[in-house]
Scaffold this active site. Sequence first.
Site, mmCIF file in Angstrom:
data_model
loop_
_atom_site.group_PDB
_atom_site.id
_atom_site.type_symbol
_atom_site.label_atom_id
_atom_site.label_comp_id
_atom_site.label_asym_id
_atom_site.label_seq_id
_atom_site.Cartn_x
_atom_site.Cartn_y
_atom_site.Cartn_z
ATOM 1 N N CYS A 1 78.472 4.212 12.876
ATOM 2 C CA CYS A 1 78.317 3.729 14.258
ATOM 3 C C CYS A 1 78.207 2.204 14.355
ATOM 4 O O CYS A 1 78.832 1.579 15.213
ATOM 5 C CB CYS A 1 77.094 4.389 14.896
ATOM 6 S SG CYS A 1 75.663 4.461 13.804
ATOM 7 N N GLY B 1 70.723 7.590 16.270
ATOM 8 C CA GLY B 1 71.607 7.588 15.104
ATOM 9 C C GLY B 1 71.101 8.540 14.026
ATOM 10 O O GLY B 1 71.856 8.967 13.156
ATOM 11 N N HIS C 1 73.019 0.756 20.002
ATOM 12 C CA HIS C 1 72.797 -0.173 18.895
ATOM 13 C C HIS C 1 73.134 -1.595 19.354
ATOM 14 O O HIS C 1 74.145 -1.817 20.038
ATOM 15 C CB HIS C 1 73.730 0.142 17.724
ATOM 16 C CG HIS C 1 73.395 1.404 16.974
ATOM 17 N ND1 HIS C 1 72.278 2.165 17.232
ATOM 18 C CD2 HIS C 1 74.038 2.011 15.946
ATOM 19 C CE1 HIS C 1 72.247 3.191 16.403
ATOM 20 N NE2 HIS C 1 73.314 3.130 15.617
#
Length: 350
Positions: A129, A160, A249
Amino acid sequence: MNEYRVAVVGATGAVGTRMIQMLEQSSLPIASVKFLASKRSAGKVLSFKDQDVVVEELVPESFTDIDLALFSAGGGISKKFAPEAIKRGAVVVDNTSAFRMDKDVPLVVPEVNEHDLYKHQGLIANPNCSTIQMMVALEPLRKVYGLKKIVVTTLQAVSGAGNRAIEELMTQTKDVLDKKSCKAEVLPVASDQKHYQIAFNPLPQIDVFEDDGYTHEEWKMINETKKIMGDQSLQVTATCIRVPVAIGHSESVWFELEKPGANVAKIKGILAKAPGVVLQDDPANQVYPQPIMAAGKKETFVGRIRCDQEQENAFHLYCVADNLLKGAAWNSVQIAERLHALDLLAVPKN
Ligand code: A2P
């Protein structure tokens, strides 16, 4: 036109549920869906385009009459079941790290290296990711100026690490606010020896430690970047930090360009037109990317673009993306859409 029979492996998970949403919104022609998970979830009912779909236990025979299988149930499950799917004629898009560095497996961010899809042998890997959003932000600049070096620090959301990690953050946060002691069982790494509180407490460990002191997440960012950009001489280093954020993120990226001539205005001009990028960079009006604004979106948001004040040809940027969408589910479904568009959604016969 072909219509595809699609299986989602890990359909009840944090990424799997988003894969289902992305398939619902996708232009991919879908004949049927099959949702697979562990025995625990068999019989649970999920919905797809207002139809009820009963979750089934994953077994090798699950892939009989499947054309496309999206995997996100952990590396061990992919290693065991992806070959079973391919054997039965399904193209696999795998969101785990199980096959990413295999020489014969394309590792694809469609905005960057769609051409690698032509080499697939039935399996395409979805990158990590954190790597994906950095690639979307840097590739347009690499195309114009070349890239010499990247130094990245990530601030990664707990999602995540899956649904259990989201629950852990929420429960701990409530416990801290209620002045109760809190339990840590999942983060930083469920299988590692020690667990630490994530609520109000960033942790500089994502995945297990390697012998050289880097974590495996950092290793992934370094090596996946070189593979996706097709440049083993690119210098990359990373520090990955888990932060008490549910989704999205963030990354602080320092990069050095190869060719001279770039400046902040030119970089902003390139990124404003780049595929998959939304430029959010207006310091005078306090405009910059943030996870709560990126959550639920497919794009990568880029801002805080500045010159390094000491080193020529070096710059900073800050990028944010929904790790469950562009970092996982959307990138996987986007790969499937591109495979379809390029007439590559079939296991090649050797
Ligand atoms: P289940 O919900 O039945 O445990 P997350 O990343 O949010 O932790 O989700 C992991 C996903 O992987 C879930 O859908 C989970 O299903 C699935 N999964 C975990 N173990 C297995 C297994 N042994 N076989 C099939 N699916 C599994």
